[in-house]
Motif scaffolding. Sequence first.
Motif, PDB file in Angstrom:
ATOM      1  N   SER A  66       0.831  -1.210   0.000  1.00 65.43           N
ATOM      2  CA  SER A  66       0.000   0.000   0.000  1.00 65.43           C
ATOM      3  C   SER A  66       0.860   1.253   0.000  1.00 65.43           C
ATOM      4  O   SER A  66       0.482   2.274  -0.596  1.00 65.43           O
ATOM      5  N   ARG A  81       1.544   4.249  -3.291  1.00 65.66           N
ATOM      6  CA  ARG A  81       1.414   5.700  -3.136  1.00 65.66           C
ATOM      7  C   ARG A  81       2.491   6.476  -3.877  1.00 65.66           C
ATOM      8  O   ARG A  81       2.401   7.695  -4.019  1.00 65.66           O
ATOM      9  N   ASN A 116       7.824   6.458   5.045  1.00 65.73           N
ATOM     10  CA  ASN A 116       6.378   6.372   5.240  1.00 65.73           C
ATOM     11  C   ASN A 116       5.927   5.208   6.110  1.00 65.73           C
ATOM     12  O   ASN A 116       4.725   4.949   6.218  1.00 65.73           O
TER      13      ASN A 116
END
Length: 545
Positions: free
Chosen positions: A461, A465, A510
Motif C-alpha cells: 500500500s 502511493r 512512510n
Amino acid sequence: MTAAGSDSIYDRDLDKSPANFSQMSPLSFIERTAAIYPARTAVVYGTLRRNWAQTYDRVRKLASALAGRGIGKGDTVAVIAANIPEMFECHFGVPMCGAVLNAINTRLDAEAIGFILNHAEAKLLIVDPEFADLAERAVAITGRAIEIIDILDPSFAGGRRVGAKTYDALLAEGIADFRWERPADEWDAISLNYTSGTTGDPKGVVYHHRGAYLNAIGNILTWSMANHPVYLWTLPMFHCNGWCFPWTIAAAAGTSVCLRAVRVDIVYGLIQREKVTHFCGAPIVLNLLAHAPAELKAGIDHSVKVMTAGAAPPAAVIEAMEALGFEITHAYGLTETYGPAVVCAWHDEWDALEISEKARLKARQGVRYSVLDGLMVADPETLEPVPHDGETMGEIFFRGNNVMRGYLKNPSSTHKAFAGGWFHSGDLAVTHADGYIEIKDRSKDIIISGGENISSIEVESVLYRHPAVMEAAIVARPDEKWGETPCAFVGLKDGSSVTEKDLIDFCRANMAHYKAPKTVVFGPLPKTSTGKIQKYLLREKARAL
C-alpha cells in the motif's frame, strides 16, 4: 446438592469453595517466590541488582499507586520500553490492580502507536527515555490527554522527560503492603498485544490470566527448566509479553538479566559473568552470536539453552551454536497463542545423527506444548486433518487455554478466527509420519524478519502511493541474517523512472524502517487470467536472486 440434571454421587455436596478452588493467575508466582526466596536475585541490570523481596515490594507499590489513581479492572496501561527492570515489574504491578498491560512494540512508528493507544483506550503511558520522542508524537496523534510517566534510567545517556511524573515518583504514591487480589475470574484480561495481521490497522489480541498462567508453566515443562534459571532478556518483552517468560521466571524463582539492546559483546559478557542458563530470540540473534569474534566466545564453560522461533535457523548456525555448548530448541506460535505453543520436542536417539540431519529435524515446528489441548494440520474448509505423509498441505489449527480470548473490539475477526471451534492460524503446513508439523508457506503472506511480522499488503500500500508505481507485490526473500526480508516486485507507469534506492527510501519515510523492502525488482508482474498477481512465481524468483 446435585448439579442440575445430574444424579451422579460426585455432584452431591462436593462444591467449589475457597478451600479447594482458586482462580489461576501468574501473579501468584511472584507472591510465592518472594515468600520462599526473598533474598535470591530477581533482577540484574548493569550494576543494579534486586532480590525477590525488593521486586515484590516495588510491584505492589506500582499496583497500589495505579489503584489510587482510579485505575482498575478493564483499564489499559500502556508501556513503551526496552527490556529494563521497569518493564519486567509492569508485568506484575499493572494486572495486580486489575488493569490490563499493553506492552507496545518499540519498533512501530508514531502513527501505529497512536492508533494502538486510542484503540486500547489507554489511561496511562509509561515511557522509557529512549522512546520519549516517539511516545510524545504518538500521544499527539491520539488527540487525547494521556498522562505520561517517565522512567529515569541512569545508565541511559540519551532521551528526555516528556511526562509530568517519574516512575519512581509514581511508586512513591503506593504502599509495599498493598493487599492485591487475584482476578474474580481467571478469564479476566491480563494483557493486550497487537499484531499487524495482513491488512489495515493492528489487531488487539487479548490474553487472560488462565492462559498466561498455563503458558508460563508450559515454558518450564518444555525446556525442562530447573529451579533458579538465569534468563537473559534477548527477546523483547513486548513480543507476546516476552513469550510469557516474565511470569515463567517468577514461577521458577529465577533471575532476569535485563539489557537495553542486543549486542554480541554485551550478550557474551553477560552469559559468562552472570552464568546465563537460558535465553530466547529470533534466528537473527543466533546468527549474530554464531558469527561473533572468537575472543568473545571464549570462556563459556557451562551449558546454555536457547529457544528460537520464526524462520528455522540454518544448519551452519545450529552447528556453530552447539559447538559453543548452546542447546537449540525450535518453537512456533503466534501472538494469538501467547507466543510459542508448539515445540520441536527432541528425542535422545537423534543426538547421534549428522548435524545436517539434526538441523533438518530441528527445522520442523514440532508438536503441541504440554498445556495446549489441540494442534492439527487440516483442510481449512472441512477441518479434516491431512494425512501424515509430509506432503499434503493444510492449515495449522490450535485449541486450548493458551489461545487468546479474541480480538479487542473486533467480533467479526474473532468469530472468523474461531470458526469450527479451532483457532485458524493462517499458516500452511504438512504433518510428518511421526506427527510433527512443518510450515511450508504462510497463507497470509506474512514476512517474518528478525522475529518481526511484516504485512506484505501494508508495504504494498505504501509502494502504490509512489507516483511512479503502477503495480507492486511484496514477498519474502530468504536472508542469512534476518531469516526473511521483504522483496518488492514493481511495475512502473509508462514514462516513469525511479531507482531501487528511491523506492526503499520512500518506504522508509512512510513506515517503520524494518518493514521497508531490502530488494526491489522492476518489470511486469505475472498474473492469472483474472488479473490476480501470482505470488508463488514471485517467491520462486525472490529465492533465486
